[in-house]
Design an enzyme around this catalytic site. Structure first.
Site, mmCIF file in Angstrom:
data_model
loop_
_atom_site.group_PDB
_atom_site.id
_atom_site.type_symbol
_atom_site.label_atom_id
_atom_site.label_comp_id
_atom_site.label_asym_id
_atom_site.label_seq_id
_atom_site.Cartn_x
_atom_site.Cartn_y
_atom_site.Cartn_z
ATOM 1 N N GLU A 1 0.817 -1.216 0.000
ATOM 2 C CA GLU A 1 0.000 0.000 0.000
ATOM 3 C C GLU A 1 0.851 1.267 0.000
ATOM 4 O OE1 GLU A 1 -2.788 -0.379 3.233
ATOM 5 O OE2 GLU A 1 -3.772 -2.101 2.328
ATOM 6 N N GLU B 1 -5.018 -8.651 0.704
ATOM 7 C CA GLU B 1 -5.693 -8.317 1.968
ATOM 8 C C GLU B 1 -7.175 -8.125 1.699
ATOM 9 O OE1 GLU B 1 -4.302 -4.967 4.258
ATOM 10 O OE2 GLU B 1 -2.209 -5.552 3.951
HETATM 11 O O1 IFM Z 1 -4.080 -3.108 9.184
HETATM 12 C C1 IFM Z 1 -4.055 -2.599 7.890
HETATM 13 C C2 IFM Z 1 -2.866 -3.124 7.139
HETATM 14 O O2 IFM Z 1 -1.677 -2.836 7.784
HETATM 15 C C3 IFM Z 1 -2.805 -2.508 5.765
HETATM 16 N N1 IFM Z 1 -4.061 -2.632 5.085
HETATM 17 C C4 IFM Z 1 -5.256 -2.301 5.781
HETATM 18 C C5 IFM Z 1 -5.303 -2.956 7.147
HETATM 19 C C6 IFM Z 1 -6.578 -2.525 7.888
HETATM 20 O O3 IFM Z 1 -6.594 -1.151 8.050
#
Ligand code: IFM
Length: 497
Positions: free
Chosen positions: A168, A377
């Site tokens: 990210e 994710e």
């Molecule tokens: O916890 C975070 C993660 O570190 C990165 N993506 C989103 C998740 C939830 O906010």
């Protein structure tokens, strides 16, 4: 995949995901030095309740137990990140063997249990010394990242074959240097744009370094939190708001990564801030180094509209020359309002909308044909609490996962080449500026005792992994209702996917 044969392919990667600073703890052990998140979380007022990752879920000491938990779930993949300051404390020079040994043991444990490691090199924990030297807005940081990538690849390349450079980068650049709600907490739109470019460059240089060291079979990826951005209406001004956010949220990364150039409209939008002369002539070729898979993190879509006069912030914050958006994560988008749609939300306040995942997957199926996709994710925070008998029931999370995995299945049936899914997260952990107040885990962590308790979603996920078919979610016995609310995007912490 047809709806009738709703079984996932047997080769599908079923994983859980975590990140070093969110779970490891042991912040001062083994030669590890502070990262920007240590500094930030130890600065009063930066995180809820002053929470830090000093201990977190103590995974550094409970590695074997946590791998056993995953083996109990039956997952065949695990996405984790390496803590840069644990491996190369100052961000320069030789590696610390004890740091590398921890990850080697983790990987060996995983492989022993038939779990494929997916290694993320950077999940936001820049060594503090590199930030002190200028951080991601400075070009040198990209070169330091490539050196670190080479070190990790030399140490673990014989046993890890799925490599993710950055997690990210939008958050690193625009929350870290733009709105300042993430480490290092700087609020400078130009620094954020420079950081975005140097993260892109760091990705490309790291990809080259990995390719030089790793066996040809290794797969390279990056995890983007592509924002699924929708306009509130078809009015030209709302569509324009959508275009602006899409440019500075998504195409600032996918332009150079996948198309070989920064989008012209982004350069025009930001021309009053910077001439982008920090982009050197060879950089785009480096950033465009071919990927084997594209990692996507998805949580919720965003709805945007042109800001109305009542939502305009006027001249506040303009004294620093960056206009009223000085603390916005969205450079050159001060006239954009973010709308909060009605409907169900998670504990983060993020809407539950699986259609966004389908939209996202179909977008890349069109825009990057031939590039396999990986959901690196997806998941949700809920206010999970143990029952009197110690069990933890999280039917809302199961419904969230069921909805999103159904959308993923639909996308596969519609032609998306999705190779795997990583549930965020294996266990409750340090949710950045929200500290320990938000629980994303399939496994509940009691932070007093560090006891782990698989929630009902963990058992649901285990059944899915075992059968390759989506188990039915529990029937809803209550509804949660949101409310309509439109507000400006300044200081907003949107979903990271
Ligand atoms: O916890 C975070 C993660 O570190 C990165 N993506 C989103 C998740 C939830 O906010």
């Amino acid at each position: 995949m047809t709806a009738a044969a709703a079984r996932f392919p047997s080769s599908f990667l079923w994983g859980t995901a975590t990140a070093a600073y969110q779970i490891e703890g042991a912040a001062r052990e083994g030669g590890r030095t502070p990262s920007i998140w240590d500094t930030f979380s130890h600065t009063p007022g930066r995180t809820l309740n002053g929470d830090t990752g000093d201990i977190a879920a103590d995974h550094f000491h409970r590695r074997a137990e946590d791998v056993a938990l995953m083996a109990g779930l039956g997952v065949n993949a695990y996405r984790f990140s390496v803590s840069w300051p644990r491996v190369q404390p100052t961000g320069r020079g030789p590696a610390v063997q004890r740091g590398l040994d921890f990850y080697r043991s983790l990987v060996d444990d995983l492989l022993e249990h038939g779990i494929r490691p997916a290694l993320t090199l950077y999940h936001w924990d820049l060594p503090q010394e590199l930030e002190t030297a200028g951080g991601w807005p400075k070009r040198d940081t990209a070169h330091r990242f490539a050196d670190y990538a080479r070190i990790v690849a030399e140490a673990l390349g014989d046993r890890v074959d799925l490599w993710i450079t950055l997690n990210e980068p939008w958050c690193s650049a625009f929350l870290g240097y733009g709105s300042g709600v993430h480490a290092p907490g700087r609020t400078d739109a130009v620094a954020a744009l420079r950081a975005a470019h140097h993260l892109n460059l760091g990705h490309g240089l790291a990809a080259q370094a990995l390719r030089a060291v790793l066996p040809a079979s290794a797969q390279l990826s990056i995890s983007l939190n592509h924002h699924v951005v929708r306009a509130r209406s078809d009015k030209p001004q709302d569509l324009e708001a959508r275009r602006r956010i899409d440019a500075v949220a998504n195409r600032v990364f996918t332009g150079p990564l996948l198309q070989g150039a920064y989008p012209r409209d982004l350069l025009a939008d930001t021309a009053a801030l910077t001439d982008w002369s920090f982009v050197h002539s060879d950089d785009l070729a480096v950033i465009g180094h071919p990927l084997d898979m594209l990692g996507l993190n998805y949580y919720a879509p965003s709805v945007v509209a042109a800001a109305t006069d009542s939502h305009r912030s006027g001249a506040d914050g303009s004294a620093d020359g960056h206009g009223s958006g000085a603390h916005s994560p969205w450079p050159a988008a001060d006239d954009v309002a973010f709308c909060r749609p009605s409907g169900e939300r998670t504990a983060m306040g993020w809407p539950v909308d699986p259609t966004g995942l389908h939209e996202l997957l179909m977008h890349y199926t069109r825009e990057a044909p031939g590039l396999p996709l990986l959901i690196t994710e997806n998941g949700a925070a809920y206010d999970d609490k143990p029952a009197a008998d110690g069990s933890v029931h999280d039917p809302d999370r199961i419904r969230y996962l069921h909805g999103h995995l159904s959308a993923l299945q639909r996308a596969m049936a519609d032609g998306a080449d999705v190779r795997g899914y990583f549930l965020w997260s294996l266990m409750d952990n340090f949710e950045w500026a929200y500290g320990y107040s938000k629980r994303f885990g399939a496994v509940y962590v009691d932070y007093e005792t560090q006891a782990r308790t698989p929630k009902s979603s963990a058992r649901w996920y285990a059944q899915l992994v075992r059968t390759g078919m989506l188990p039915e979610p529990p029937i809803r016995d209550h509804g949660s209702h949101g409310h309509d609310d439109t507000r400006r995007g300044r200081n907003s912490r949107l979903p990271d996917g």
